[in-house]
Write an enzyme that holds these catalytic residues in place. Structure first.
Site, PDB file in Angstrom:
ATOM      1  CG  HIS A  51      17.453 -23.653  15.611  1.00 42.81           C
ATOM      2  ND1 HIS A  51      17.866 -24.959  15.719  1.00 42.81           N
ATOM      3  CD2 HIS A  51      16.703 -23.579  14.480  1.00 42.81           C
ATOM      4  CE1 HIS A  51      17.394 -25.644  14.678  1.00 42.81           C
ATOM      5  NE2 HIS A  51      16.688 -24.824  13.919  1.00 42.81           N
ATOM      6  N   GLY A 106      14.862 -31.632  10.196  1.00 43.25           N
ATOM      7  CA  GLY A 106      15.867 -32.363   9.425  1.00 43.25           C
ATOM      8  C   GLY A 106      15.624 -33.857   9.352  1.00 43.25           C
ATOM      9  CE  LYS A 143      18.510 -26.202  10.380  1.00 41.94           C
ATOM     10  NZ  LYS A 143      17.991 -27.427  10.943  1.00 41.94           N
ATOM     11  CD  GLU A 191      12.386 -24.305  13.585  1.00 46.56           C
ATOM     12  OE1 GLU A 191      12.355 -24.214  12.365  1.00 46.56           O
ATOM     13  OE2 GLU A 191      13.441 -24.336  14.236  1.00 46.56           O
ATOM     14  CD  GLU A 239      19.807 -27.690  14.068  1.00 46.87           C
ATOM     15  OE1 GLU A 239      20.442 -26.731  13.593  1.00 46.87           O
ATOM     16  OE2 GLU A 239      19.033 -28.399  13.382  1.00 46.87           O
TER      17      GLU A 239
HETATM   18  P1  PGA Z   1      14.501 -28.394   8.407  1.00 48.06           P
HETATM   19  O1  PGA Z   1      15.013 -27.382   9.551  1.00 48.06           O
HETATM   20  O2  PGA Z   1      13.595 -27.607   7.489  1.00 48.06           O
HETATM   21  O3  PGA Z   1      15.751 -28.873   7.725  1.00 48.06           O
HETATM   22  O4  PGA Z   1      13.776 -29.498   9.105  1.00 48.06           O
HETATM   23  C1  PGA Z   1      14.175 -26.388  10.069  1.00 48.06           C
HETATM   24  C2  PGA Z   1      14.938 -25.591  11.112  1.00 48.06           C
HETATM   25  O5  PGA Z   1      15.734 -26.173  11.848  1.00 48.06           O
HETATM   26  O6  PGA Z   1      14.767 -24.360  11.224  1.00 48.06           O
END
Ligand code: PGA
Length: 252
Positions: free
Chosen positions: A96, A174, A12, A168, A98
């Site tokens: 992703h 996170g 990230k 995911e 995000e």
């Molecule tokens: P995380 O993120 O392992 O921090 O939960 C995974 C991702 O967003 O690919």
């Protein structure tokens, strides 16, 4: 069919020249040259050059976290797939959550990015995931199928043969909340079945990895599930010991 396990770190927006150098050195020191699994790190664009040099000749592949749907031209701030190739990237994350949520990336835009990555010869890591509200409404599979179908509509099922799917769940990213291994397995199996209805051969060979608070402590249980072919690792990929333990868990 035996699918090669795959683990990718998603750094990230983290890192610096100094910390990248240390992290990669620690990873390369412990990752053997030959492994049953494939490993990668997806780094921020400004560090592609640095990390590409550090990884040269190693068993750890390089990936990026996003790609433009365009080939070149007047697109300020965008990074083309051909540019990622210039730095020896093999993988690129597309869709992703995000980016879907913070940058309003639609299913159609993600499908175009997927196409741009493939056209350049990169392996797209296509992220799919439902929010907590969608899961609670019982919409998990319809949401994932809608996200996947956008790519199938644009590129056909054969395009998945060179890709990796990453399931995911947005509520697990996170947050420290991980989908239970059986819960994740059920989703992976449903995704594989969805692809199998269109092409059983592609489905059997398709790597579907899990992402969302994967840690050294829960990786082995997740990866032991028959349809979970590895992981996409966020936070834990910034810690060499944690990430190496996760890679080890996939190397079975
Ligand atoms: P995380 O993120 O392992 O921090 O939960 C995974 C991702 O967003 O690919």
């Amino acid at each position: 069919m035996r699918r090669q396990p795959f683990v990718a770190g998603n750094w990230k927006m983290n890192g610096s020249c100094v910390t990248n150098q240390k992290l990669v050195a620690e990873l390369l020191e412990s990752l053997g040259d030959s492994s049953a699994a494939a490993f990668a790190v997806c780094v921020p664009h400004p560090y592609l050059d640095q990390v590409s040099r550090l990884l040269a000749g190693s068993c750890l592949a390089l990936g990026a976290q996003d790609v433009s749907p365009h080939e070149s031209g007047a697109y300020t701030g965008e990074v083309a797939a051909s540019m990622l190739l210039d730095f020896a990237c093999r993988y690129v994350i597309v869709g992703h959550s995000e980016r879907r949520s913070m940058h309003a990336e639609s299913d159609a835009l993600v499908a175009r990015k997927f196409g741009a990555a493939r056209a350049a010869g990169l392996v797209p890591l296509l992220c799919l995931g439902e929010t907590l509200a969608e899961r609670q409404a019982g919409d998990t599979l319809p949401v994932l199928f809608r996200q996947l179908q956008a790519v199938l509509d644009a590129h056909g099922v054969a395009a998945l043969a060179d890709a990796v799917l990453a399931y995911e769940p947005v509520w697990a990213i996170g947050t420290g909340l991980t989908a239970a291994p059986e819960q994740a397995q059920a989703v992976h199996q449903a995704l594989r079945q969805y692809v199998a209805e269109r092409d059983p051969g592609v489905a059997a060979g398709l790597r579907i990895v899990y992402g969302g608070s994967v840690k050294a402590g829960n990786a082995a249980q997740l990866f032991a599930q028959p349809d979970i072919d590895g992981g996409l690792i966020g936070g834990a990929s910034l810690d060499a010991k944690e990430f190496l333990a996760i890679c080890q868990a996939a190397n079975i």
